[in-house]
Scaffold this active site. Structure first.
Site, PDB file in Angstrom:
ATOM      1  N   ASP A 237     -18.260 -25.138 -11.118  1.00 38.86           N
ATOM      2  CA  ASP A 237     -19.436 -24.259 -11.033  1.00 38.86           C
ATOM      3  C   ASP A 237     -20.221 -24.424  -9.725  1.00 38.86           C
ATOM      4  O   ASP A 237     -21.131 -23.637  -9.449  1.00 38.86           O
ATOM      5  CB  ASP A 237     -20.424 -24.568 -12.178  1.00 38.86           C
ATOM      6  CG  ASP A 237     -19.927 -24.069 -13.517  1.00 38.86           C
ATOM      7  OD1 ASP A 237     -18.950 -23.296 -13.547  1.00 38.86           O
ATOM      8  OD2 ASP A 237     -20.518 -24.457 -14.545  1.00 38.86           O
TER       9      ASP A 237
ATOM     10  N   LYS B  64     -28.032 -21.431 -14.331  1.00 41.68           N
ATOM     11  CA  LYS B  64     -27.250 -20.187 -14.462  1.00 41.68           C
ATOM     12  C   LYS B  64     -26.949 -19.925 -15.930  1.00 41.68           C
ATOM     13  O   LYS B  64     -26.990 -20.836 -16.775  1.00 41.68           O
ATOM     14  CB  LYS B  64     -25.932 -20.257 -13.668  1.00 41.68           C
ATOM     15  CG  LYS B  64     -24.931 -21.369 -14.094  1.00 41.68           C
ATOM     16  CD  LYS B  64     -24.012 -21.000 -15.230  1.00 41.68           C
ATOM     17  CE  LYS B  64     -23.042 -22.142 -15.582  1.00 41.68           C
ATOM     18  NZ  LYS B  64     -22.464 -22.048 -16.920  1.00 41.68           N
TER      19      LYS B  64
END
Ligand code: C5P
Length: 293
Positions: free
Chosen positions: A137, A11
């Site tokens: 995350d 990401k």
């Protein structure tokens, strides 16, 4: 049992705003996550005995219970009272401790893949609960695409997809200690405030959202690691329409309007001895597609 192989995408953070310091020492964030097609691969082979065994192509990466893949598998096995085990092989490409969420992605993919392969009847809420303790995350990677993270970054709301973007990820090969950077933030940044960027630019994405990318951790990181600031400047100088640090770094991403310019920038930045990865955004449908098996 057949071997199932799944992609585990990295990401970037289009935006990362620090809103306040929480009593538990964590920080309240507003961040827009985006999956990109730099990826690891995880192979799963279900075994009749309950052992969880991890191997990896990077010999220096721990494969014991300190690895998030093993912890995710154990948490799901306990939750579902699963009698079977699994052999997992990780083919790593995403650099670790680089702000790209590689370990977090691996953990979420392990939860998603094993809940199917072990036939654990886990709801989305169950997976979210299993993901949260593994890292701030991890919940994002249960969704992929473009998504808003609030709280510690772990409360996820999917956002409309942005148009596909060509990216160049650049890492100057240093390790940034995330906790230390958060602790060093100026009192101005940790003073309670409201988010500046959303919903105006991402909900849905406006044509000029690239001019509103931000990362509140950049100044503190660039002060301690000036090379990372230099990477950002060099990306902009070589034609990136926007460039920002991802998470707490050390990786910086640049957005490019055309492939030729990106190739030129990649060649130039690699000459400084920095690692470069040309890649593109992965939307939510593409992300979900990789879990159909
Ligand atoms: O959750 P994760 O292990 O990724 O976080 C690493 C460190 O970053 C935490 O131990 C904490 O010090 C800091 N952090 C924070 N606020 C967040 C996320 C991380 O202070 N929202």
């Amino acid at each position: 049992m057949p071997l199932i192989t799944v992609s585990s995408f990295a990401k970037i953070n289009w935006t990362l705003e620090v809103l306040s310091r929480l009593p538990n020492g964590y920080h309240e964030l507003h961040t827009v996550f985006q999956t990109v097609d730099l990826c690891d691969e995880l192979s799963f082979e279900i075994t009749p005995s309950p052992d969880i065994h991890l191997s990896c192509n990077w010999p220096y990466l721990a494969t014991d219970e300190t690895n998030l893949i093993v912890r995710a598998a154990q948490a799901l096995q306990r939750f579902g009272q699963v009698p079977q085990g699994v052999k997992i092989h990780a083919t790593k490409r995403i650099p670790t401790g680089a702000g790209l969420g590689g370990g977090s992605s691996n953990a979420a993919v392990t939860l998603l893949a094993l809940s199917q392969l072990w036939s654990v009847p886990a709801t989305s809420a169950d997976l979210q609960q299993l993901a949260e303790p593994l890292g701030a995350d991890v919940p994002f990677f249960l969704y992929g695409g473009t998504a808003l993270g609030t709280g510690r970054g772990d409360k996820i709301e999917p956002l409309p997809d942005v148009a596909p973007q060509l990216l160049l990820l650049v890492n100057p090969g240093m390790h940034v200690p995330t906790g230390e950077i958060f602790r060093k933030l100026s009192p101005q940044l940790t003073k309670p405030k409201t988010a500046r960027i959303l919903p105006a630019y991402f909900f849905p994405p406006k044509s000029d959202y690239l001019t509103h990318l931000c990362n509140d951790l950049e100044l503190t990181v660039f002060e301690t690691y000036p090379t990372i600031g230099l990477v950002r400047q060099k990306l902009l100088d070589s034609g990136a329409t926007a460039a920002r640090m991802s998470g707490s770094g050390a990786t910086v991403f640049g957005v490019f309007a055309d492939e030729a310019q990106r190739t030129q920038a990649a060649t130039l930045l690699a000459q400084s001895g920095w690692q470069v990865w040309p890649c593109k955004t992965v939307n939510q449908a593409e992300y979900k597609e990789s879990f159909k098996f």
